[in-house]
Write an enzyme that holds these catalytic residues in place. Structure first.
Site, PDB file in Angstrom:
ATOM      1  N   LYS A 128      34.750  52.060  76.590  1.00  0.00           N
ATOM      2  CA  LYS A 128      34.502  50.728  76.029  1.00  0.00           C
ATOM      3  C   LYS A 128      33.974  50.816  74.595  1.00  0.00           C
ATOM      4  O   LYS A 128      34.353  50.027  73.737  1.00  0.00           O
ATOM      5  CB  LYS A 128      33.488  49.978  76.901  1.00  0.00           C
ATOM      6  CG  LYS A 128      33.914  49.836  78.350  1.00  0.00           C
ATOM      7  CD  LYS A 128      35.190  49.067  78.469  1.00  0.00           C
ATOM      8  CE  LYS A 128      35.572  48.855  79.923  1.00  0.00           C
ATOM      9  NZ  LYS A 128      36.822  48.107  80.056  1.00  0.00           N
ATOM     10  N   ARG A 146      32.697  53.048  91.896  1.00  0.00           N
ATOM     11  CA  ARG A 146      33.893  53.425  91.123  1.00  0.00           C
ATOM     12  C   ARG A 146      34.499  54.741  91.576  1.00  0.00           C
ATOM     13  O   ARG A 146      33.836  55.560  92.215  1.00  0.00           O
ATOM     14  CB  ARG A 146      33.485  53.590  89.647  1.00  0.00           C
ATOM     15  CG  ARG A 146      32.917  52.337  89.000  1.00  0.00           C
ATOM     16  CD  ARG A 146      34.005  51.423  88.560  1.00  0.00           C
ATOM     17  NE  ARG A 146      33.535  50.185  87.953  1.00  0.00           N
ATOM     18  CZ  ARG A 146      34.185  49.534  86.989  1.00  0.00           C
ATOM     19  NH1 ARG A 146      35.310  50.017  86.508  1.00  0.00           N
ATOM     20  NH2 ARG A 146      33.736  48.393  86.515  1.00  0.00           N
ATOM     21  N   ARG A 164      27.633  47.898  83.364  1.00  0.00           N
ATOM     22  CA  ARG A 164      27.425  47.730  81.925  1.00  0.00           C
ATOM     23  C   ARG A 164      26.264  46.772  81.677  1.00  0.00           C
ATOM     24  O   ARG A 164      25.991  45.888  82.484  1.00  0.00           O
ATOM     25  CB  ARG A 164      28.697  47.172  81.265  1.00  0.00           C
ATOM     26  CG  ARG A 164      29.810  48.211  81.115  1.00  0.00           C
ATOM     27  CD  ARG A 164      31.005  47.632  80.374  1.00  0.00           C
ATOM     28  NE  ARG A 164      31.700  46.649  81.160  1.00  0.00           N
ATOM     29  CZ  ARG A 164      31.591  45.335  81.053  1.00  0.00           C
ATOM     30  NH1 ARG A 164      30.785  44.811  80.129  1.00  0.00           N
ATOM     31  NH2 ARG A 164      32.254  44.513  81.818  1.00  0.00           N
ATOM     32  N   CYS A 215      38.890  42.149  87.848  1.00  0.00           N
ATOM     33  CA  CYS A 215      39.750  41.016  88.228  1.00  0.00           C
ATOM     34  C   CYS A 215      41.157  41.482  88.589  1.00  0.00           C
ATOM     35  O   CYS A 215      42.110  40.707  88.536  1.00  0.00           O
ATOM     36  CB  CYS A 215      39.824  39.991  87.105  1.00  0.00           C
ATOM     37  SG  CYS A 215      38.308  39.038  86.906  1.00  0.00           S
TER      38      CYS A 215
HETATM   39  C1  OXD Z   1      34.988  47.314  82.821  1.00  0.00           C
HETATM   40  C2  OXD Z   1      35.585  48.609  83.183  1.00  0.00           C
HETATM   41  O1  OXD Z   1      33.789  47.091  83.077  1.00  0.00           O
HETATM   42  O2  OXD Z   1      36.772  48.805  82.925  1.00  0.00           O
HETATM   43  O3  OXD Z   1      35.721  46.482  82.269  1.00  0.00           O
HETATM   44  O4  OXD Z   1      34.879  49.499  83.690  1.00  0.00           O
HETATM   45 MN    MN Z   2      37.646  47.182  81.817  1.00  0.00          MN
END
Ligand code: OXD
Ligand code: MN
Length: 595
Positions: free
Chosen positions: A220, A380, A83, A264
């Site tokens: 998001k 990912r 991001r 996290c």
């Molecule tokens: C983030 C995601 O960046 O969920 O929070 O991909």
């Molecule tokens: Mn996220």
């Protein structure tokens, strides 16, 4: 005839009964000039055709069909791997509505800049129209959107992450309201890349990135930034939280919503496997969601939550048989991997997998440790949630699940204890508002830098944090039966720099204490910062903690907390007069006690 309307002819048929949707598609096509338009119906045939197309043009590489059937590797542009918070804007009419927590641009300027980028950008490409629903299609809590994109990779990912296609379109046509998201990968030039939100218009424009958090607009952009704005107006909450059901040996399930910053461990906690002794005793864990939670008060005063997503867009590195066996089982087939490495026999590989060896790195080069990690740290997997062995039977419940506890947590090497409970809702909002965490690879920029990340929403709250905290506080009203609020820190380190807490499945011990607190069966000791487990009430039997760790996890550093609350006070003051006074006085009272 209007040039826009000429996009609806034999080559570009009208595909919806909703005039406003047809008009928007036509206007967008007139601006972006695609060669053709495809309205996605979400069918198997459509998906198979798209996958074939991407395999033929080299966008997707098939992985080992014996070990990972129907799974694919996508390698992004190396400059487009996370991001881009510095290029993400909220374009509200009034700058103060976006708040100091967002980059702001006026809606007129935002549209002007974006439309200049979009002009003619789809020449030679297909424009895909993706109707989608965030949340179970029949849920009153769900909301719909339409994403227009020129990326088949985005279509394939949206298919896994949302309820996409004909059923979503039918709901949109019935409701007449939808979030408009326009996306183009453009030329992937980091200098021509913006993610803009127009909350008053319920619209999003994203240009120049194909990365999930920037390009899968349901996630998001819609389900957090736009939805948080909508939620404030409509009396609900859109949060960066996992939702997990914890079933105790009596067969009762408590649902917990937990906010942790990106990368996290939300996915790991959502899919936790209980330690052996807990399994034998009958504890079970059910996954509802791993990233986003929409909650609203039910008639009984409790908060009810849905996961608006239908899939997981999880961080691959660190996922292993030890850390998250459920995730590994989930991604064994029908998965799109992005920026992972591959083994010599073409299986996906990443650091922390603890099996196999990388042969090619995430950029397709022969693996050489001198080039850095084999898999990108933010690589990912995208996969349907239905493949998860612990997927909850209630995950598709249109009414959502009742929430017993809300958990906040950051990545803090020192100071913050393993767990504490907030005294009441107002204190709980302060606990969330004062969250701090070290940054991760999920966004471009430095990693490991401590920053304030209230409710793990710093990158995602679509409006002024001061108004957001006031909105949270407003849920404490007569008749409300609000969840208890807790804070956890799995990441505290000892003097030797090693983590004090083993984490993963053992985190259930902490969740068990929370549930006991919810049921009124466990005691707590009150410190100025919150309520800690009474001695012996956190079950540690059978856990092989290093000497002194159990104490060190709860060690109270008075000077450190004073400094922390001085910083929290200063941080909240940055929001000026919009900050709810009760939050400032709550923080002040704690500081006074600490002094
Ligand atoms: C983030 C995601 O960046 O969920 O929070 O991909
Ligand atoms: Mn996220």
């Amino acid at each position: 005839m209007n040039a826009a309307i000429s996009y609806f002819d034999e080559k570009h048929p009208v595909a919806s009964r909703l005039e406003s949707l047809n008009r928007w598609v036509a206007e967008t096509a007139a601006l972006t000039q695609p060669d053709s338009i495809h309205w996605c119906d979400g069918s198997e045939e459509e998906n198979a055709a798209l996958l074939r197309l991407m395999q033929d043009d080299g966008t997707l590489l098939p992985l080992n069909p014996d070990t990972h059937p129907d799974s694919w590797l996508y390698r992004s542009d190396p400059s487009d791997v996370a991001r881009v918070e510095h290029l993400t804007f909220v374009c509200s009419r009034d700058r103060d509505d976006a708040g100091p927590n967002n980059h702001w641009m006026s809606p007129a300027e935002g549209h002007r800049r974006m439309d200049a980028l979009f002009a003619g950008c789809m020449r030679g490409r297909t424009l895909y129209v993706i109707p989608y629903c965030m949340g179970p299609i029949d849920s009153p809590l769900a909301r719909c959107g339409v994403e227009i994109t020129d990326s088949p990779y985005v279509v394939a990912n949206m298919r896994l992450m949302t309820r996409m296609g004909a059923s979503a379109l039918a709901r949109i046509e019935k409701e007449g309201v939808f979030v408009k998201g326009l996306h183009s990968t453009g030329e992937l030039d980091p200098d021509r890349r913006f993610i803009m939100h127009f909350p008053e218009e319920l619209s999003i424009k994203s240009y120049g990135s194909g990365y999930g958090g920037n390009a899968l607009l349901g996630k998001k952009c819609h389900a957090l930034r736009i939805a948080s704005w909508q939620a404030r107006q409509e009396g609900w909450l859109a949060e960066h939280m996992l939702i997990v059901g914890i079933e105790n040996p009596r067969g009762e399930i408590h649902y917990i919503a937990a906010a942790f910053p990106s990368a996290c461990g939300k996915t790991n906690l959502a899919m936790l496997i209980p330690p052996e002794s807990y399994r034998q005793a009958g504890w079970k864990v059910w996954t509802v969601g791993d990233d986003i939670c929409w909650m609203r008060p039910g008639e009984d005063g409790r908060l009810y939550a849905i996961n608006p997503e239908a899939g997981f867009f999880g961080v691959a590195p660190g996922t292993s048989e030890k850390s998250n066996p459920n995730a590994l089982a989930t991604i064994g087939h029908d998965t799109i991997f992005t920026n992972v490495a591959v083994t010599a026999d073409n299986q996906p590989w990443w650091e922390g997998l603890e099996a196999g060896q990388p042969s090619k790195d995430w950029q397709g080069r022969d693996f050489d440790p001198a080039n850095g990690p084999a898999a990108h740290p933010n690589s990912r997997f995208t996969v349907s949630a239905r493949q998860c062995p612990s997927y909850s039977a209630r995950a598709e419940d249109p009414q959502g699940v009742p929430i017993s506890a809300i958990v906040f947590g950051g990545r803090r090497a020192s100071l913050v204890p393993l767990v504490f409970e907030a005294r009441d809702w107002t204190h709980g909002v302060l606990v969330g508002a004062s969250m701090g965490s070290e940054t991760t690879a999920a966004a471009t920029g430095d990693v490991g830098v401590m920053r304030r990340d209230p409710m793990a929403m710093k990158p995602f709250c679509g409006y002024n944090f001061a108004d957001y905290f006031a909105h949270w506080l407003s849920f404490d009203r007569p008749g409300a039966k609000l969840p208890k609020v807790f804070h956890v820190n799995w990441f505290r380190k000892g003097e030797d720099g090693r983590f004090l807490w083993p984490g993963f499945g053992e985190n259930l011990r902490v969740l068990e204490w929370m549930i006991e607190r919810v049921e009124g069966r466990a005691g707590a000791v009150e410190l100025p910062v919150g309520l800690l487990p009474e001695n012996g009430e956190l079950r540690l039997q059978g856990l092989d903690l290093a000497d002194g760790s159990a104490e060190a996890l709860f060690d109270f550093d008075l000077a450190g907390w004073k400094a922390e609350f001085e910083q929290v006070g200063a941080y909240l003051q940055e929001y000026g007069s919009r900050m709810p006074p009760i939050l400032l006085s709550e923080a002040n009272e704690i500081l006074k006690t600490l002094r």
